[in-house]
Design a protein around this motif. Structure first.
Motif, PDB file in Angstrom:
ATOM      1  N   ALA A  57       0.845  -1.192   0.000  1.00  0.00           N
ATOM      2  CA  ALA A  57       0.000   0.000   0.000  1.00  0.00           C
ATOM      3  C   ALA A  57       0.881   1.243   0.000  1.00  0.00           C
ATOM      4  O   ALA A  57       2.108   1.162   0.037  1.00  0.00           O
ATOM      5  CB  ALA A  57      -0.925  -0.015   1.226  1.00  0.00           C
ATOM      6  N   GLY A  58       0.231   2.417  -0.043  1.00  0.00           N
ATOM      7  CA  GLY A  58       0.972   3.671  -0.105  1.00  0.00           C
ATOM      8  C   GLY A  58       1.435   3.946  -1.517  1.00  0.00           C
ATOM      9  O   GLY A  58       0.711   3.699  -2.491  1.00  0.00           O
ATOM     10  N   VAL A  59       2.654   4.439  -1.679  1.00  0.00           N
ATOM     11  CA  VAL A  59       3.189   4.763  -2.998  1.00  0.00           C
ATOM     12  C   VAL A  59       3.632   3.482  -3.690  1.00  0.00           C
ATOM     13  O   VAL A  59       4.377   2.676  -3.132  1.00  0.00           O
ATOM     14  CB  VAL A  59       4.363   5.751  -2.892  1.00  0.00           C
ATOM     15  N   ARG A  60       3.155   3.305  -4.918  1.00  0.00           N
ATOM     16  CA  ARG A  60       3.558   2.153  -5.733  1.00  0.00           C
ATOM     17  C   ARG A  60       4.006   2.662  -7.102  1.00  0.00           C
ATOM     18  O   ARG A  60       3.396   3.563  -7.662  1.00  0.00           O
ATOM     19  CB  ARG A  60       2.395   1.170  -5.891  1.00  0.00           C
ATOM     20  N   ASN A  61       5.046   2.057  -7.635  1.00  0.00           N
ATOM     21  CA  ASN A  61       5.591   2.481  -8.925  1.00  0.00           C
ATOM     22  C   ASN A  61       5.916   1.266  -9.780  1.00  0.00           C
ATOM     23  O   ASN A  61       6.143   0.178  -9.263  1.00  0.00           O
ATOM     24  CB  ASN A  61       6.889   3.290  -8.754  1.00  0.00           C
ATOM     25  N   SER A  62       5.960   1.493 -11.086  1.00  0.00           N
ATOM     26  CA  SER A  62       6.467   0.486 -12.015  1.00  0.00           C
ATOM     27  C   SER A  62       7.825   0.931 -12.538  1.00  0.00           C
ATOM     28  O   SER A  62       8.104   2.134 -12.644  1.00  0.00           O
ATOM     29  CB  SER A  62       5.507   0.307 -13.200  1.00  0.00           C
ATOM     30  N   HIS A  63       8.660  -0.040 -12.828  1.00  0.00           N
ATOM     31  CA  HIS A  63       9.950   0.248 -13.442  1.00  0.00           C
ATOM     32  C   HIS A  63      10.065  -0.591 -14.703  1.00  0.00           C
ATOM     33  O   HIS A  63       9.826  -1.806 -14.676  1.00  0.00           O
ATOM     34  CB  HIS A  63      11.096  -0.087 -12.487  1.00  0.00           C
ATOM     35  N   TYR A  64      10.399   0.060 -15.853  1.00  0.00           N
ATOM     36  CA  TYR A  64      10.528  -0.636 -17.124  1.00  0.00           C
ATOM     37  C   TYR A  64      11.954  -0.473 -17.640  1.00  0.00           C
ATOM     38  O   TYR A  64      12.392   0.638 -17.932  1.00  0.00           O
ATOM     39  CB  TYR A  64       9.553  -0.087 -18.163  1.00  0.00           C
ATOM     40  N   LYS A  65      12.662  -1.589 -17.729  1.00  0.00           N
ATOM     41  CA  LYS A  65      13.969  -1.572 -18.376  1.00  0.00           C
ATOM     42  C   LYS A  65      13.770  -2.032 -19.807  1.00  0.00           C
ATOM     43  O   LYS A  65      13.352  -3.167 -20.050  1.00  0.00           O
ATOM     44  CB  LYS A  65      14.949  -2.497 -17.648  1.00  0.00           C
ATOM     45  N   MET A  66      14.068  -1.145 -20.763  1.00  0.00           N
ATOM     46  CA  MET A  66      13.810  -1.413 -22.172  1.00  0.00           C
ATOM     47  C   MET A  66      15.139  -1.695 -22.891  1.00  0.00           C
ATOM     48  O   MET A  66      16.139  -1.003 -22.668  1.00  0.00           O
ATOM     49  CB  MET A  66      13.107  -0.230 -22.827  1.00  0.00           C
ATOM     50  N   THR A  67      15.120  -2.708 -23.750  1.00  0.00           N
ATOM     51  CA  THR A  67      16.295  -3.096 -24.528  1.00  0.00           C
ATOM     52  C   THR A  67      15.912  -3.121 -26.006  1.00  0.00           C
ATOM     53  O   THR A  67      14.832  -3.610 -26.338  1.00  0.00           O
ATOM     54  CB  THR A  67      16.798  -4.485 -24.097  1.00  0.00           C
ATOM     55  N   PRO A  68      16.765  -2.607 -26.915  1.00  0.00           N
ATOM     56  CA  PRO A  68      16.405  -2.553 -28.342  1.00  0.00           C
ATOM     57  C   PRO A  68      15.946  -3.895 -28.888  1.00  0.00           C
ATOM     58  O   PRO A  68      16.398  -4.957 -28.454  1.00  0.00           O
ATOM     59  CB  PRO A  68      17.706  -2.086 -29.006  1.00  0.00           C
TER      60      PRO A  68
END
Length: 555
Positions: free
Chosen positions: A318-329
């Protein structure tokens, strides 16, 4: 090149919105006029496509209600590889008690990170409800490596540099912390719809507090309908979690929510690897995702165990939630005269509507000598090409010399993008909808992503949804009649700034809770991608990206 169907004075086309009200049409609006006083036709205008990388997108739940948090690895060879991770605070629990007394002893048995999968019931057999997992992308035969780590970056809801404003976390933000909390370091993720139980060895304390005999205990996830649903269960290192949590329940770190948020700043659920699968997780689901501390309370008389009771403390994500996207060509580049749009922090495309491509003699013939002496007023290149800006000048001139019998009604303007079916032949894994908006230059010289009026004036017709033929993905079409009408008539505040094509996200809707917002947010948690043909007619023929304008005119 422009395709001309029927006889049309192009200059009159721009006046559709202006002149249609001056004659008594029996049918007007976006439908084609149907009576013997009018003839209909259409023209196709070329568009120019420029692919654009998306550097990052907003990824926090501070400023939007996010439905899906994707976890895993998706390596589509025709799009950028995605390694999607989740960062979340844990909710605070007050009045925690694990303090031993002369008659009661507490023992921590297991710590589990538990998150329900998004799943749909497929029916009940012999009293057992069966499920299928929703929207999984990638290779289900390859296990995805997952680590749970302690997050050491404080997730503040307010902007540290200006506390009067809300904070924002983007998908490429970095989060400190390398303390691995998952048991054994790496958890191998291979989700199945039958994952409705998690079984672990629990110490049998029914006869002795110091015994080492174990038995199989079962953990389930029960939803609001009292159904056992499939869920992700990642065991956490019990020694580390005992030190971080269990041993501090009666210390200052757990005295208040503020103290707890500052002490334990959350977890990072990190996916890595060259291949695997991607699963959507709803962190607002029922039952709530949580870190569960399973423990035993033993009632004792001296060294004799009189009774035992199994319980748990659940700290919700709960509280602050984020997504992280590591993108590769991408492994495979888009073929020539094709382009890719991809959600998350993938790719979008700039769309420029081109002007009229006619030779000078064709131009003179088209406008029937009404302004032969004025052709030098227009910027016509060596090939006779008129830019959109020059067309607007031409339209405004033509408006002043209209003959009384020269009225024309523009019925419809649609922009279509065709799918490369040799690459995308499965309609289930490509975007079900794309979105079109405009990057307008603002007064400070920056860019303001802005809704097209068609998106909220006539949202049911605006379109962008996937169209199929015999279940094969074919195209995406947008109706932008209002925008084109205003653009060609030179209406104030209507600009030729580029249109932007992207994968649709729920936050792209211009109207939420009956409130209109003309700015376009940068959120996107849709990881799907599609390869489309660009506007090159010689390469793509009738499957090229094209703007079609339909019209009716008096005979």
């Amino acid at each position: 090149m422009i395709r001309k169907i029927g006889v049309l004075s192009i200059s009159l086309l721009c006046l559709a919105a202006i002149t249609s009200c001056e004659k008594d049409f029996s049918e007007v609006g976006t439908n084609v006029v149907n009576n013997d006083k009018f003839e209909t036709g259409e023209i196709l205008l070329d568009v120019e496509i420029t692919p654009k990388n998306i550097e990052s997108v907003q990824a926090d739940n501070i400023n939007a209600s996010i439905s899906d948090y994707w976890l895993g690895v998706y390596n589509n060879p025709n799009a950028e590889k995605i390694e999607a991770s989740i960062i979340s605070q844990l909710g605070y629990i007050s009045n925690l008690n694990n303090k031993d007394t002369d008659t009661t002893v507490f023992n921590l048995d297991k710590v589990i990170l538990k998150i329900p999968y998004q799943a749909t019931s497929t029916g009940t057999t012999d009293g057992v409800t069966r499920f299928k997992l929703d929207s999984i992308l990638g290779n289900p035969d390859v296990a995805t490596s997952i680590q749970v780590l302690e997050n050491e970056t404080y997730l503040n809801t307010l902007n540290p540099s200006d506390p009067s404003k809300r904070n924002t976390f983007f998908s490429d933000d970095e989060y400190l912390g390398d303390n691995v909390l998952s048991e054994g370091g790496i958890y191998q993720l291979k989700p199945k719809a039958t994952d409705t139980t998690f079984i672990f060895d629990r110490v049998d304390r029914s006869s002795s507090l110091t015994g080492t005999t174990t038995y199989k205990d079962t953990i389930r996830a029960i939803n609001s309908q009292k159904l056992k649903v499939p869920f992700l269960a990642i065991p956490l290192d019990i020694t580390k979690m005992k030190t971080l949590f269990w041993d501090k329940f009666h210390s200052g770190e757990f005295l208040s929510k503020e103290a707890f948020d500052d002490y334990f700043r959350g977890i990072k659920i990190v996916a890595t690897g060259s291949d695997g699968l991607l699963i959507p997780l709803n962190l607002a689901s029922s039952p709530a995702p949580s870190v569960d501390f399973h423990y035993t309370i033993s009632e004792v008389d001296g060294t004799t165990v009189k009774d035992t009771l199994q319980k748990k403390y659940s700290f919700p994500l709960a509280g602050v939630r984020n997504s992280h996207y590591k993108m590769t060509p991408a492994t495979n580049s888009a073929p020539a005269n094709n382009f890719v749009v991809q959600g998350t922090a993938g790719k979008m495309a700039k769309v420029k509507i081109l002007g009229l491509d006619l030779s000078k003699s064709e131009l003179t013939q088209q406008f029937k000598g009404d302004f032969n002496d004025n052709l030098n007023d227009y910027d016509i290149d060596d090939n006779g090409f008129l830019s959109l800006d020059e067309l607007q000048k031409l339209f405004n001139y033509r408006k002043n010399i209209l003959k009384s019998n020269s009225y024309l009604l523009m019925n419809d303007a649609s922009l279509t993008f065709y799918i490369n079916q040799a690459i995308n032949n499965d309609s289930n894994i490509i975007p079900q909808q794309l979105f079109l908006y405009q990057n307008k230059e603002n007064e400070t010289g920056g860019i303001s992503p802005t809704q097209l009026t068609d998106a909220y004036v006539d949202p049911t017709s605006f379109g962008g949804t996937l169209k199929k033929t015999d279940d094969n993905p074919e195209k995406y079409t947008f109706r932008i009649t209002d925008y084109i009408s205003k653009l060609l008539s030179g209406e104030e505040n209507t600009t030729t700034d580029p249109l932007i094509l992207k994968v649709y996200n729920p936050t792209d809707s211009p109207v939420n809770n009956n409130v209109l917002t003309t700015s376009v947010k940068s959120y996107n948690w849709n990881p799907r991608s599609v390869t489309l043909f660009n506007g090159n007619e010689s390469a793509n023929g009738t499957k090229r990206a094209v703007l079609k304008i339909s019209y009716s005119k008096e005979k």
